[in-house]
Every structure is written in structure tokens, then in C-alpha cells.
Motif scaffolding. Structure first.
Motif, PDB file in Angstrom:
ATOM      1  N   UNK A  38       4.437  14.578   4.186  1.00 17.95           N
ATOM      2  CA  UNK A  38       4.930  14.315   2.828  1.00 17.95           C
ATOM      3  C   UNK A  38       4.550  12.897   2.396  1.00 17.95           C
ATOM      4  N   UNK A  39       4.764  11.932   3.279  1.00 19.23           N
ATOM      5  CA  UNK A  39       4.403  10.546   2.975  1.00 19.23           C
ATOM      6  C   UNK A  39       2.920  10.431   2.622  1.00 19.23           C
ATOM      7  N   UNK A  40       2.058  11.041   3.430  1.00 18.99           N
ATOM      8  CA  UNK A  40       0.620  10.959   3.184  1.00 18.99           C
ATOM      9  C   UNK A  40       0.212  11.696   1.911  1.00 18.99           C
ATOM     10  N   UNK A  41       0.764  12.872   1.670  1.00 21.50           N
ATOM     11  CA  UNK A  41       0.395  13.635   0.466  1.00 21.50           C
ATOM     12  C   UNK A  41       0.780  12.878  -0.799  1.00 21.50           C
ATOM     13  N   UNK A  42       1.986  12.349  -0.832  1.00 24.04           N
ATOM     14  CA  UNK A  42       2.447  11.617  -2.018  1.00 24.04           C
ATOM     15  C   UNK A  42       1.637  10.333  -2.196  1.00 24.04           C
ATOM     16  N   UNK A  43       1.483   9.575  -1.125  1.00 23.24           N
ATOM     17  CA  UNK A  43       0.747   8.315  -1.214  1.00 23.24           C
ATOM     18  C   UNK A  43      -0.698   8.515  -1.644  1.00 23.24           C
ATOM     19  N   UNK A  55      -6.443   3.182   2.050  1.00 23.73           N
ATOM     20  CA  UNK A  55      -5.544   4.335   2.209  1.00 23.73           C
ATOM     21  C   UNK A  55      -6.144   5.351   3.180  1.00 23.73           C
ATOM     22  N   UNK A  56      -7.443   5.612   3.075  1.00 25.61           N
ATOM     23  CA  UNK A  56      -8.085   6.566   3.989  1.00 25.61           C
ATOM     24  C   UNK A  56      -8.019   6.088   5.434  1.00 25.61           C
ATOM     25  N   UNK A  57      -8.282   4.811   5.653  1.00 23.92           N
ATOM     26  CA  UNK A  57      -8.207   4.274   7.017  1.00 23.92           C
ATOM     27  C   UNK A  57      -6.769   4.272   7.537  1.00 23.92           C
ATOM     28  N   UNK A  58      -5.827   3.932   6.681  1.00 25.11           N
ATOM     29  CA  UNK A  58      -4.410   3.963   7.080  1.00 25.11           C
ATOM     30  C   UNK A  58      -3.974   5.386   7.396  1.00 25.11           C
ATOM     31  N   UNK A  59      -4.450   6.337   6.592  1.00 27.76           N
ATOM     32  CA  UNK A  59      -4.130   7.744   6.815  1.00 27.76           C
ATOM     33  C   UNK A  59      -4.655   8.203   8.176  1.00 27.76           C
ATOM     34  N   UNK A  60      -5.870   7.795   8.499  1.00 29.20           N
ATOM     35  CA  UNK A  60      -6.443   8.166   9.805  1.00 29.20           C
ATOM     36  C   UNK A  60      -5.593   7.591  10.935  1.00 29.20           C
TER      37      UNK A  60
END
Length: 179
Positions: free
Chosen positions: A33-38, A132-137
Motif C-alpha cells: 500500500x505504501x509503495x502503490x500510493x507513493x 523513488x524507483x531505487x527506494x522502492x527496490x
């Protein structure tokens, strides 16, 4: 009769396993949920196609997380009149649903990537979408490690599939970053 008694002993409620399932569900649902919203918000604000594709993947992860919550909740229910041996047979079905969600997310990522490739490239700067992409990974890598450990502890096929999805999401985020 002896085999039936062993099966019943093997399928008794296990508070440690139930707690591990609950921990895995919290990690999976909250993280997704955190990743989808962010990603959705940052994608909207920046117009990043790569981040949009990754956000769509995260939305599908939220959907599979909800299926995982329901399926594992059913799995840990004690035996009742309609299921005298318990509900553990729901778990392989949950793994199948998660696998199907991974296929849908992969299709969406490929479709978006091909469309973006055909439309032509654009200059990528090291700004908010790439961070954001690197943080998501990194977040998904942490989720992978946690869920994989819980899957091993519980011998859960559903959690194994979920851990693999987290690993594939690490690769998806890195591919979106490189793209």
C-alpha cells in the motif's frame, strides 16, 4: 486409522505459524500500500512513464496482498463441521492467485514499456522518480528477505510465491530505473 491420526496431529492449530502468517500479511499489505500510493502520487506529479508502470505493478501487488490476507486467514481457521480436517487446503489456491497477479502485472509492465519505447525516449535526470524507483527496490528487497524467512519458517507455498513476487518487483523497479 493411524495415518488419519497423524494427519490430524500435523494439522492442528499452530500459534507460532499463525503469528508468522499475521506478520507476513502486515509486512506485505503495509509495504505494498505504501509503495502503490507513493509511486502513484509521484508518477502523477512528475509524469514519469517508468514510475507509472511501476505504480501499476504496485497496485496489482495490493490486490494480491488482499487475496493473500483472505486466503491465509481462511487457512488458519480451526476445523469446523464443514471442514473437519481444517482449512489448510485453501493455501495452494492462494499461491495460484498470487501467481496469476504476477502474470497480470508482468503483462502490464511489458505493454507500457513497449508503448513507451515506440513513442521514443526522453532524457532521464536523477530526480524524484529515479529516487523513488531505487527506494522502492530497496523496500521490496527488505520485504523479500523478511517474507522468504517467514515462508521457510512456516513451509508456506503462498508465502514462497509472495517472496518471489517481491524479488521480481526489485528487478522490475531496477529495470524501470535503467529504462
Amino acid at each position: 486409522r493411524k495415518d488419519n491420526m497423524q494427519w490430524i496431529r500435523d494439522h492442528q492449530p499452530d500459534p507460532d505459524r499463525d503469528q508468522a502468517f499475521k506478520t507476513a500479511l502486515i509486512i506485505t499489505l503495509a509495504g505494498n500500500i505504501l509503495l502503490a500510493v507513493g509511486k502513484g502520487i509521484i508518477s502523477y506529479l512528475t509524469g514519469s512513464a517508468a514510475l507509472y508502470a511501476d505504480a501499476a505493478n504496485s497496485v496489482s501487488d495490493v490486490i494480491y496482498s488482499l487475496a493473500l490476507v483472505l486466503g491465509l486467514w481462511l487457512t488458519i481457521q480451526p476445523p469446523d463441521l464443514s471442514h473437519p480436517q481444517g482449512h489448510s487446503r485453501f493455501e495452494p489456491l492462494v499461491g495460484l492467485v498470487v501467481s496469476l497477479m504476477m502474470v497480470i502485472a508482468g503483462y502490464e509492465a511489458i505493454r507500457t514499456s513497449i508503448g513507451r519505447f515506440i513513442a521514443g525516449g526522453e532524457v532521464i535526470e536523477m530526480n524524484l522518480p529515479t529516487i523513488v524507483l531505487l527506494s522502492s527496490a530497496a523496500i521490496k528487497a527488505g520485504m523479500f528477505i523478511s517474507i522468504r524467512k517467514l515462508a521457510k519458517d512456516t513451509n508456506s507455498p503462498s508465502l514462497r510465491v509472495s517472496a518471489k513476487d517481491n524479488l521480481s518487483d526489485v528487478l522490475t523497479s531496477l529495470a524501470a530505473f535503467l529504462g
